[in-house]
Design a protein around this motif. Sequence first.
Motif, PDB file in Angstrom:
ATOM      1  N   LEU A   1       0.820  -1.205   0.000  1.00 45.84           N
ATOM      2  CA  LEU A   1       0.000   0.000   0.000  1.00 45.84           C
ATOM      3  C   LEU A   1       0.855   1.257   0.000  1.00 45.84           C
ATOM      4  CD1 LEU A   1      -3.007  -0.707   2.411  1.00 45.84           C
ATOM      5  CD2 LEU A   1      -3.067  -0.268  -0.054  1.00 45.84           C
ATOM      6  N   VAL A   2       2.136   1.104   0.342  1.00 49.45           N
ATOM      7  CA  VAL A   2       3.018   2.261   0.433  1.00 49.45           C
ATOM      8  C   VAL A   2       4.435   1.834   0.064  1.00 49.45           C
ATOM      9  CG1 VAL A   2       3.448   1.867   2.915  1.00 49.45           C
ATOM     10  CG2 VAL A   2       3.753   4.168   1.952  1.00 49.45           C
ATOM     11  N   PHE A   3       5.200   2.773  -0.468  1.00 51.16           N
ATOM     12  CA  PHE A   3       6.524   2.455  -1.004  1.00 51.16           C
ATOM     13  C   PHE A   3       7.478   1.856   0.022  1.00 51.16           C
ATOM     14  CE2 PHE A   3       6.428   6.972   0.162  1.00 51.16           C
ATOM     15  CZ  PHE A   3       7.474   7.051   1.068  1.00 51.16           C
ATOM     16  N   CYS A   4       7.283   2.143   1.305  1.00 56.03           N
ATOM     17  CA  CYS A   4       8.226   1.606   2.294  1.00 56.03           C
ATOM     18  C   CYS A   4       7.989   0.125   2.582  1.00 56.03           C
ATOM     19  CB  CYS A   4       8.199   2.420   3.592  1.00 56.03           C
ATOM     20  SG  CYS A   4       6.579   2.692   4.288  1.00 56.03           S
ATOM     21  N   GLN A   5       7.002  -0.473   1.890  1.00 52.93           N
ATOM     22  CA  GLN A   5       6.833  -1.927   1.948  1.00 52.93           C
ATOM     23  C   GLN A   5       7.438  -2.628   0.725  1.00 52.93           C
ATOM     24  OE1 GLN A   5       5.464  -3.906   4.548  1.00 52.93           O
ATOM     25  NE2 GLN A   5       5.870  -1.937   5.524  1.00 52.93           N
ATOM     26  N   ASN A   6       8.050  -1.854  -0.164  1.00 53.07           N
ATOM     27  CA  ASN A   6       8.631  -2.447  -1.379  1.00 53.07           C
ATOM     28  C   ASN A   6       9.690  -3.493  -1.055  1.00 53.07           C
ATOM     29  OD1 ASN A   6       7.023  -0.929  -3.073  1.00 53.07           O
ATOM     30  ND2 ASN A   6       8.607   0.554  -3.593  1.00 53.07           N
ATOM     31  N   ARG A   7      10.521  -3.199  -0.054  1.00 54.75           N
ATOM     32  CA  ARG A   7      11.571  -4.157   0.304  1.00 54.75           C
ATOM     33  C   ARG A   7      10.958  -5.470   0.767  1.00 54.75           C
ATOM     34  NH1 ARG A   7      13.266  -6.233   4.812  1.00 54.75           N
ATOM     35  NH2 ARG A   7      15.331  -7.215   4.910  1.00 54.75           N
ATOM     36  N   ASN A   8       9.916  -5.388   1.581  1.00 59.70           N
ATOM     37  CA  ASN A   8       9.278  -6.612   2.066  1.00 59.70           C
ATOM     38  C   ASN A   8       8.653  -7.410   0.913  1.00 59.70           C
ATOM     39  OD1 ASN A   8       9.978  -6.222   4.735  1.00 59.70           O
ATOM     40  ND2 ASN A   8       8.105  -5.091   5.232  1.00 59.70           N
ATOM     41  N   VAL A   9       8.104  -6.704  -0.054  1.00 61.07           N
ATOM     42  CA  VAL A   9       7.570  -7.386  -1.233  1.00 61.07           C
ATOM     43  C   VAL A   9       8.698  -8.108  -1.970  1.00 61.07           C
ATOM     44  CG1 VAL A   9       6.517  -7.041  -3.508  1.00 61.07           C
ATOM     45  CG2 VAL A   9       5.594  -5.846  -1.514  1.00 61.07           C
ATOM     46  N   GLU A  10       9.847  -7.455  -2.105  1.00 52.78           N
ATOM     47  CA  GLU A  10      10.988  -8.080  -2.784  1.00 52.78           C
ATOM     48  C   GLU A  10      11.501  -9.291  -2.004  1.00 52.78           C
ATOM     49  OE1 GLU A  10      12.168  -7.579  -5.715  1.00 52.78           O
ATOM     50  OE2 GLU A  10      10.894  -5.863  -6.186  1.00 52.78           O
ATOM     51  N   VAL A  11      11.492  -9.202  -0.666  1.00 54.16           N
ATOM     52  CA  VAL A  11      11.916 -10.345   0.155  1.00 54.16           C
ATOM     53  C   VAL A  11      10.967 -11.527  -0.066  1.00 54.16           C
ATOM     54  CG1 VAL A  11      12.175 -11.200   2.520  1.00 54.16           C
ATOM     55  CG2 VAL A  11      13.094  -8.964   1.897  1.00 54.16           C
TER      56      VAL A  11
ATOM     57  N   ALA B   1      11.798 -15.208  -1.547  1.00 52.48           N
ATOM     58  CA  ALA B   1      11.504 -16.401  -0.757  1.00 52.48           C
ATOM     59  C   ALA B   1      10.587 -17.375  -1.488  1.00 52.48           C
ATOM     60  CB  ALA B   1      10.859 -15.989   0.572  1.00 52.48           C
ATOM     61  N   LEU B   2       9.685 -16.839  -2.317  1.00 53.72           N
ATOM     62  CA  LEU B   2       8.620 -17.675  -2.872  1.00 53.72           C
ATOM     63  C   LEU B   2       8.775 -18.065  -4.339  1.00 53.72           C
ATOM     64  CD1 LEU B   2       5.504 -15.919  -1.280  1.00 53.72           C
ATOM     65  CD2 LEU B   2       6.219 -18.279  -0.875  1.00 53.72           C
ATOM     66  N   ILE B   3       9.235 -17.138  -5.152  1.00 52.88           N
ATOM     67  CA  ILE B   3       9.049 -17.304  -6.586  1.00 52.88           C
ATOM     68  C   ILE B   3       9.739 -18.541  -7.143  1.00 52.88           C
ATOM     69  CG2 ILE B   3      10.963 -15.861  -7.417  1.00 52.88           C
ATOM     70  CD1 ILE B   3       7.383 -15.708  -8.742  1.00 52.88           C
ATOM     71  N   GLU B   4      10.978 -18.785  -6.768  1.00 48.39           N
ATOM     72  CA  GLU B   4      11.674 -19.946  -7.313  1.00 48.39           C
ATOM     73  C   GLU B   4      11.194 -21.234  -6.666  1.00 48.39           C
ATOM     74  OE1 GLU B   4      16.201 -21.575  -8.172  1.00 48.39           O
ATOM     75  OE2 GLU B   4      15.871 -19.452  -7.724  1.00 48.39           O
ATOM     76  N   LYS B   5      10.943 -21.179  -5.369  1.00 45.76           N
ATOM     77  CA  LYS B   5      10.486 -22.382  -4.657  1.00 45.76           C
ATOM     78  C   LYS B   5       9.140 -22.862  -5.175  1.00 45.76           C
ATOM     79  CE  LYS B   5      13.910 -22.793  -1.707  1.00 45.76           C
ATOM     80  NZ  LYS B   5      14.818 -23.972  -1.775  1.00 45.76           N
ATOM     81  N   LEU B   6       8.308 -21.918  -5.604  1.00 45.48           N
ATOM     82  CA  LEU B   6       6.988 -22.277  -6.112  1.00 45.48           C
ATOM     83  C   LEU B   6       7.029 -22.679  -7.591  1.00 45.48           C
ATOM     84  CD1 LEU B   6       4.785 -19.515  -4.433  1.00 45.48           C
ATOM     85  CD2 LEU B   6       5.017 -21.910  -3.756  1.00 45.48           C
ATOM     86  N   GLY B   7       8.193 -22.548  -8.201  1.00 43.21           N
ATOM     87  CA  GLY B   7       8.339 -23.003  -9.588  1.00 43.21           C
ATOM     88  C   GLY B   7       8.039 -21.959 -10.628  1.00 43.21           C
ATOM     89  N   TYR B   8       8.038 -20.653 -10.243  1.00 44.17           N
ATOM     90  CA  TYR B   8       7.728 -19.600 -11.206  1.00 44.17           C
ATOM     91  C   TYR B   8       8.974 -18.831 -11.659  1.00 44.17           C
ATOM     92  CZ  TYR B   8       2.855 -20.311  -9.916  1.00 44.17           C
ATOM     93  OH  TYR B   8       1.610 -20.870  -9.700  1.00 44.17           O
ATOM     94  N   GLY B   9      10.155 -19.239 -11.227  1.00 40.56           N
ATOM     95  CA  GLY B   9      11.333 -18.450 -11.582  1.00 40.56           C
ATOM     96  C   GLY B   9      12.567 -19.266 -11.840  1.00 40.56           C
ATOM     97  N   LYS B  10      12.440 -20.371 -12.532  1.00 38.55           N
ATOM     98  CA  LYS B  10      13.569 -21.280 -12.707  1.00 38.55           C
ATOM     99  C   LYS B  10      14.662 -20.707 -13.588  1.00 38.55           C
ATOM    100  CE  LYS B  10      10.931 -25.511 -11.882  1.00 38.55           C
ATOM    101  NZ  LYS B  10      10.445 -26.774 -12.462  1.00 38.55           N
ATOM    102  N   LYS B  11      14.279 -20.254 -14.804  1.00 42.30           N
ATOM    103  CA  LYS B  11      15.258 -19.706 -15.728  1.00 42.30           C
ATOM    104  C   LYS B  11      14.675 -18.484 -16.412  1.00 42.30           C
ATOM    105  CE  LYS B  11      15.912 -23.349 -18.328  1.00 42.30           C
ATOM    106  NZ  LYS B  11      16.433 -24.155 -19.445  1.00 42.30           N
ATOM    107  N   GLN B  12      15.524 -17.522 -16.761  1.00 46.04           N
ATOM    108  CA  GLN B  12      15.066 -16.379 -17.520  1.00 46.04           C
ATOM    109  C   GLN B  12      14.781 -16.806 -18.956  1.00 46.04           C
ATOM    110  OE1 GLN B  12      14.325 -13.274 -16.377  1.00 46.04           O
ATOM    111  NE2 GLN B  12      14.628 -14.267 -14.409  1.00 46.04           N
ATOM    112  N   HIS B  13      13.809 -16.145 -19.567  1.00 44.43           N
ATOM    113  CA  HIS B  13      13.426 -16.486 -20.941  1.00 44.43           C
ATOM    114  C   HIS B  13      14.628 -16.364 -21.880  1.00 44.43           C
ATOM    115  CE1 HIS B  13      11.551 -16.430 -24.821  1.00 44.43           C
ATOM    116  NE2 HIS B  13      11.983 -15.202 -25.031  1.00 44.43           N
ATOM    117  N   LEU B  14      15.312 -15.210 -21.854  1.00 46.45           N
ATOM    118  CA  LEU B  14      16.475 -15.013 -22.705  1.00 46.45           C
ATOM    119  C   LEU B  14      17.687 -15.417 -21.884  1.00 46.45           C
ATOM    120  CD1 LEU B  14      17.337 -13.970 -25.490  1.00 46.45           C
ATOM    121  CD2 LEU B  14      17.669 -11.731 -24.469  1.00 46.45           C
ATOM    122  N   GLY B  15      18.048 -16.703 -21.922  1.00 48.06           N
ATOM    123  CA  GLY B  15      19.105 -17.234 -21.071  1.00 48.06           C
ATOM    124  C   GLY B  15      20.419 -16.521 -21.287  1.00 48.06           C
TER     125      GLY B  15
END
Length: 553
Positions: free
Chosen positions: A136-146, A150-164
Amino acid sequence: MSVHQKVLKIHSKDNVIVALTDLKKGEQIVHENQVYEIQNDILAKHKFITESLNEGDSVYMFGVLVGKAKKTIAKGDLISTTNLIHDTEAYGVNDSDKQEVWEAPDISKFVNKTFEGYHRADGKVGTENNWLVIPLVFCQNRNVEVLKQALIEKLGYGKKQHLGLDVDGLINDYTSGVSTEAILEKNILTDGEDHSKNPLFPNVDGVKFLTHDGGCGGATSDSIALCNLLAGYINNPNVAGATVLSLGCQHAQASILQDALLKMSPNIQKPVYILEQQKSISEKELLAEAVKKTFVGLIEANKIERKPAPLSKLVIGLECGGSDGFSGISANPTLGYVSDLIVGLGGATVLSEFPELNGVEQELINRCTNPEKASKFSSIMSTYNSKAEALGAAFSMNPSPGNIKDGLITDAIKSAGAAKKGGTSPVEDVLDYTEQVVKPGLNLLCTPGNDVESTTGLAGSGCNIILFTTGLGTPTGNPITPVIKVSSNTKLYEKMNDIIDFNAGAIIEGTTSIPETGEVLLDYIIEVASGKQTKARQLRQDDFIPWKRGMSL
């Protein structure tokens, strides 16, 4: 348009002709039984004058006023910023104007077609099934990035970049003493990303982590608009639910978001988890709770599967960016034809970017289905332009250097071509920024001309597909709504095929028509609405910029 045609006069009222190929000084051009001697070398996409003009004389294109001569212009002369200045007709609302009866194009090929979408409890249908993590506010951006880390690769959404990109190989070369010359010559491109279904949550297309620089400081009205925008993202049929991070003391209060969401969808059944850091024991506790609730939300979202839906459930945003002199005669009219098809089928389309409707206001006013909608559009346009002028800008300053270089000399020329995306159907509704699409038919949505701010607004108002025309090329995408890039010319499509989805350039070459191209594009839209990934999705181009209305044009 015939094969190998060199020039095009778009409207009988026009006194400019478009060069479809490069023209040489002294060349004789015959068009509609008139002979024109070209006075300068003219690149394709640019225009020349059909009659001698004196200073102050009007210039017409697409049948509307697009500028006036700054000095004498000879017949066959190139129009440019040196001899043409922006000018438009005045506009107004006339209560006595009668709406003409509109005839939809032939929709028989599409009446029984469906797309495979995600059906929501409110009757809307998504073309994707995404989970949102938003601050809701920019000072939560870091927490969103954390949370993302924590989640994206473990959940299977970030294994490899499209343009390797083989950065590990570069590191190994450096530590092994390989020369910089050899490193520069090394091919570091590897295979692209595997886009097969996520093994853990196969029915969830993505977890989207948004960040922004708003929510506190600045104008309170911008924080309220941000809450409305985020509520619109949660309400979008492409979204299954959301995790919302709040600090607690900011202008963009959680209560404003909740009120906005209930106003949009009083009986909303989507899970929305709001966590406030200032009520938490620690940041780690906040993040742990966010991870758990997001995971539970994904379990629920994964229970929804794609099922057939009629094309009337499509809500298509109409956008352009990096436009060129061909955009208004190939890609944009193709979108206009698609818009008319969708309207004929009972769906909704949304024309945005109000600074790029400057000069065609009267046409759109005349197409509004009632005076109230016409007055709302007229008021928004005049207020927006006045505010821009007060800030030292104006609609007339909208064309970018790239637009001008490729033939869009004034904002009125750019606008007259941009408006072609809206087709010919009546205007059923006029929406201010963040207002929701609730009516089938063509809608006008106030957004700025900035590409990403505008696509952000289209998704926030409920579009489940966005069509984006370009003549110069752009990688633009959106976190929750698939963006289909349509090129105005074949050269661009071939050069930037990694970011462009569809080519309308054959219209310029005379090998196909606008209706034919529009029908092929609608078939492609159905594929994307059913799960086919756009180039922007493959590249993970998730652009999100909320509009600060006092600061953007």
